[in-house]
Scaffold this active site. Structure first.
Site, PDB file in Angstrom:
ATOM      1  CG  MET A  53      -1.935   0.942   1.483  1.00  0.00           C
ATOM      2  SD  MET A  53      -2.964   1.069   0.667  1.00  0.00           S
ATOM      3  CE  MET A  53      -3.187   3.012  -0.406  1.00  0.00           C
TER       4      MET A  53
ATOM      5  CG  ASN B 135       0.506   3.678   3.888  1.00  0.00           C
ATOM      6  OD1 ASN B 135      -0.933   3.757   3.608  1.00  0.00           O
ATOM      7  ND2 ASN B 135       0.160   2.401   4.147  1.00  0.00           N
TER       8      ASN B 135
ATOM      9  CD  GLU C 178       2.169  -0.167  -3.933  1.00  0.00           C
ATOM     10  OE1 GLU C 178       1.595   0.901  -3.499  1.00  0.00           O
ATOM     11  OE2 GLU C 178       1.413  -1.408  -4.041  1.00  0.00           O
TER      12      GLU C 178
ATOM     13  CD  GLU D 101      -4.003   0.985  -7.693  1.00  0.00           C
ATOM     14  OE1 GLU D 101      -3.028   0.253  -7.933  1.00  0.00           O
ATOM     15  OE2 GLU D 101      -4.151   1.647  -6.260  1.00  0.00           O
TER      16      GLU D 101
HETATM   17 ZN   LIG Z   1      -1.306   0.293  -6.602  1.00  0.00          ZN
END
Ligand SMILES: [Zn+2]
Length: 865
Positions: free
Chosen positions: A287, A289, A322, A344
């Site tokens: 993820m 962040n 990421e 994405e």
């Molecule tokens: Zn992604």
């Protein structure tokens, strides 16, 4: 976010049915109150799985209002004050996950301060603040805490305006044990020693950002770091794992300057941490962040001794994905979940682009072709959805993380980049970053920027491929000395053969003189392309566009002749199209088999790898049919010379793609029952048990694959002993997952029963069931249903409805369709049955292939023998 599939599942993650919803019905918070800054302080009680918090939210009230409405889920709001005065008691809506304060008199426009003291839960699964338990190298039990907020769980951590377009500054303070290593998006500004073995840390204020990108983690961690272009890049991991952090740190140190140059924007934070959490999740792998990327450790940590070439590449891909989000997603964020694909699709495209730059020998664009293939397979089925789909509320947003969003998204971006050219596309991206930094966008903002710098406008093509579902099919028919190109829709059944039309950018290579023809083909405007000779033409040369090609027999004959001399990406595209068109009857299956019999050991390694994968997939669909024996003989004949060339052991200086091919070949040859391969794997497994250091990571994975598949009771126990005794958490997870891979139904049953016990780590238990479903979908599904309550205890909430449907999706038994339906009607709310509809579709799809395509293969094989 990076969402890998569950290990062991044969079929790809199915897209869910996303119902068209009118934007007007979007469930969102009122916009007359805007948060600008959160000063939040939390005190976790890890032992009791709870925390207390207090937050001071600076609000900008845009117009006089009596109502303040914000998100809150599973939080007890104990004391609320506005501008220092007690606020009304909140009214909760648990469906919308909101709290509303109704004031007796209207609040004046301008700045206000809302203060809330509250308490919340630490969850056992990744939602809000959650715990990951693990044993360290000495066997001591440890608990680490992390947060996971995308898409809508920041509201479990802070009462907040938890929507992507409510960007604000976050200042986080946390009280943790003094021996802990707390980490968040920003560096620590102040540390204060407290009584009772505690410390209080305050992190520096974040930039203006979306709530879903906030991160906090704490535990017995260590950190390694390096300064690159003034940014402190770090890897944070559980104590003792330092030797596994190096590879990701090296990769990130290369990607950062590359991205800064590509986007034309410096990384905006002073540091970038990559945090490895122990264990695994059923719903995501990593993820993004901002400044504090979280990964489950397999996606980040590489043990130089036990890691394989495939592990290494997966890490490079995950890190590149990421890190691309740090700009595309974090700096510039979609306005609402409708445009999730902007995040994405772009990161999925960039993960290959960045890796292609640093590792050209990996041929990453061939991986993009594979991703496109996955997307086209689900996009051709009934119930697919457009890339951009209206998302009614945040709960529905969870369903948008699917193959269409990620893989079709990346394929469409790749197509548009090829169409306008790399330089123009990058210029558009740079302008987009500059114009929208710290802001929110919709997809058309991007097209507008690219249209401005491109010679040819893209908006029409982009709209056709993002606002319409489905896959265009270009038929290439020999017409005199040329090819006639016509457009239809490629569908797996006839139910949805609508009149959809796309502006498809086609590149055609004249096989006589290698010259390229480029043009737009729509349903209404076919193209007649003259060719220089009777050698034919190759459609979608370079394979960058999103469509399938179906050649008529005469045009295909030219392709067969030219095949060995084609570029690897074209060979790959042809193999994929021939297999899939054959499955659904758009072209004869003989096209695929003919191409398969044209490969030699000299064929490109990645083409060989994909081909053997496709052949193995067909063998799996053949399960227990009479024709399987003849088919396996054909596979053996094609693959034997290839394996003779790679051999069991790596040769000094060999192409690193060979390591992956070798491993995959051993798996496929063992699947079709090659006795020599099975025996040699057994010998090597015994060597490994005596001395694990005797084997590379690549060889270990290849050998385990064979042992697990053909395991009898003795081998299975030996494998289980390895799982029980290893001190390495990643290896333990790997060995336990292999326990679910046995062909023998009695052994598979033992694995399912093991998954019910506490022996395997909790997060690995569903993986064992998923691995079993690969060869025994009916058994795994029935077992899950019989023990549903027990499994739902260990499944993440987001995975509960989807998981049994994934188990069933690999079945070929028409009777399973009814079972799935009954299950869904009993347990799944009507609005969330997209997964079951897809599983039913998948089972029917496989059953149809067994009934129609496989007999075609049987016939072709018997005509040759
Ligand atoms: Zn992604």
């Amino acid at each position: 976010m990076y969402r890998p599939l569950l290990a062991g599942l044969a079929v790809c993650l199915l897209p869910l049915t996303l119902h068209a919803a009118d934007n007007l019905s979007r469930v969102a918070l009122p916009t007359d109150v805007q948060p600008t800054r959160y000063d939040v302080s939390i005190v976790p009680d890890a032992q009791h799985m709870s925390f207390s918090g207090s937050v001071k939210i600076a609000l900008d009230v845009k117009s006089a209002t009596k109502v303040i409405e914000f998100n809150s889920a599973d939080l007890a709001l104990n004391r609320l004050a506005l501008d220092g005065k007690a606020a009304p008691r909140p009214v909760f809506d648990t469906t919308k996950q909101t709290a509303t304060l109704n004031f007796p008199t209207a609040l004046k426009p301008g700045r206000h301060i809302l203060r809330i003291d509250y308490a919340g839960k630490i969850n056992p699964h990744p939602a809000g603040l959650y715990a990951l338990d693990y044993s360290d190298k000495t066997g001591a039990k440890k608990r680490a805490l992390f947060t996971q907020f995308e898409n809508s769980d920041a509201r479990r951590f802070i009462p907040s305006w938890d929507e992507p377009n409510r960007k604000a500054v976050f200042v986080l303070t946390a009280t943790v044990p003094s021996s802990d290593f707390p980490v968040s998006n920003m560096p620590i500004a102040v540390t204060e020693k407290l009584a009772g073995g505690l410390k209080r840390v305050r992190f520096m204020p974040s930039p203006r950002m979306s709530s879903y990108l906030l991160f906090f983690g704490t535990g017995d961690f260590e950190r390694v770091s390096r300064k690159v272009n003034g940014v402190d890049i770090g890897v944070v991991f559980k104590r003792g794992d330092g030797n596994k952090a190096r590879y990701a740190l090296d990769e990130a140190s290369k990607f950062l300057p590359y991205y800064e140059a590509y986007f034309g924007v410096k990384f905006p934070l002073p540091k970038l941490d990559m945090i490895a959490g122990p264990g695994t999740s059923q719903t995501f792998g990593a993820m993004e962040n901002w400044g504090a990327i979280f990964y489950f450790e397999r996606a980040l940590m590489l043990d130089p001794k036990t890691g394989s070439e495939a592990d290494r590449r997966n890490i490079s891909v995950d890190v590149a994905h990421e890190m691309a989000h740090q700009w595309f997603g974090d700096l510039v964020t979609m306005d609402w979940w409708d445009d999730l694909w902007l995040n994405e699709g772009f990161a999925s495209w960039m993960q290959n682009k960045a890796n292609d730059h640093f590792h050209p020998e990996w041929h990453m664009w061939m991986d993009s072709i594979d991703a496109r293939e996955n997307a086209m397979r689900v996009d051709a089925r009934a119930g697919t959805h457009p890339i951009i789909t209206a998302i009614h509320d945040v709960l529905m947003a969870n369903q948008a993380f699917d193959t269409i969003t990620y893989s079709k998204g990346q394929a469409v971006i790749w197509m548009l980049e090829s169409y306008v050219g790399e330089d123009a596309f990058r210029a558009g991206i740079r302008a987009y970053m500059k114009d929208h930094a710290y802001g929110n966008t919709v997809t058309d903002d991007l097209w507008r920027e690219i249209d401005k710098v491109s010679k040819t406008p893209v908006t029409q093509i982009a709209h056709d491929f993002t606002l319409q579902a489905g896959v265009p099919l270009i038929r290439a028919t020999k017409a005199g000395p040329g090819l006639r190109l016509t457009q239809e829709r490629a569908v797996d059944d006839n139910s949805e053969n609508s009149a959809t039309s796309w502006h498809v950018p086609v590149v055609l290579r004249d096989l006589g003189n290698s010259k390229r023809w480029q043009g737009i083909v729509t349903r209404e405007t076919p193209a007649d392309v003259p060719l220089s000779s009777d050698k034919g033409g190759l459609v979608n040369a370079g394979q960058t566009a999103y469509f399938r090609t179906a050649y008529d027999d005469a045009a295909f004959q030219n392709i067969v002749t030219a095949f060995p001399a084609l570029a690897p990406e074209d060979e790959l595209g042809l193999i994929n199209d021939a297999r899939d068109n054959g499955y659904v009857g758009l072209t004869p299956f003989s096209h695929f088999l003919t191409l398969a019999s044209k490969v030699t050991p000299a064929t490109n390694v990645k083409v060989l790898d994909t081909l053997e994968g496709r052949m193995s997939g067909i063998d799996q669909v053949y399960r227990d049919l009479p024709g399987q024996k003849a088919y396996r003989a054909f596979v053996q004949k094609v693959l034997d010379p290839v394996f003779a060339n790679t051999g069991w052991d790596a040769k000094p200086g060999e192409d690193s793609n060979v390591a992956i091919l070798r491993s995959d070949l051993i798996g496929t040859l063992s699947q079709i029952g090659d006795p020599a391969v099975i025996a040699e794997a057994g010998r090597r497994f015994d060597l490994y048990r005596a001395n694990p250091d005797s084997m590379s990571g690549d060889m270990r994975q290849a050998v385990m694959d064979v042992i697990a598949r053909h395991a009898d009771a003795t081998r299975w126990e030996q494998l289980r002993q390895l799982a029980k005794t290893t001190t390495d958490s990643a290896l333990r997870e790997e060995f336990y997952t292999y326990l679910g891979a046995a062909e023998n139904p009695a052994i598979a049953q033992k694995a399912l029963e093991l998954a019910l016990t506490d022996e395997p780590p909790t997060t690995v238990r569903p993986r064992i069931v998923a691995a079993t479903a690969n060869l025994h979908p009916e058994m795994a599904f029935d077992f899950f249903v019989a023990h549903r309550d027990a499994f739902n205890q260990i499944l993440e909430p987001d995975a509960r409805d989807r998981f049994p449907m994934q188990l069933a999706s690999g079945s070929f038994e028409p009777a399973m369709i009814e079972k799935v339906k009954v299950y869904a009607e009993k347990y799944v709310p009507a609005s969330a049955r997209g997964d079951s509809v897809k599983a039913e579709g998948a089972i029917a799809y496989w059953a149809k292939i067994r009934a129609t395509s496989l007999p075609e293969i049987d016939k072709w094989l018997s005509s040759r023998s």
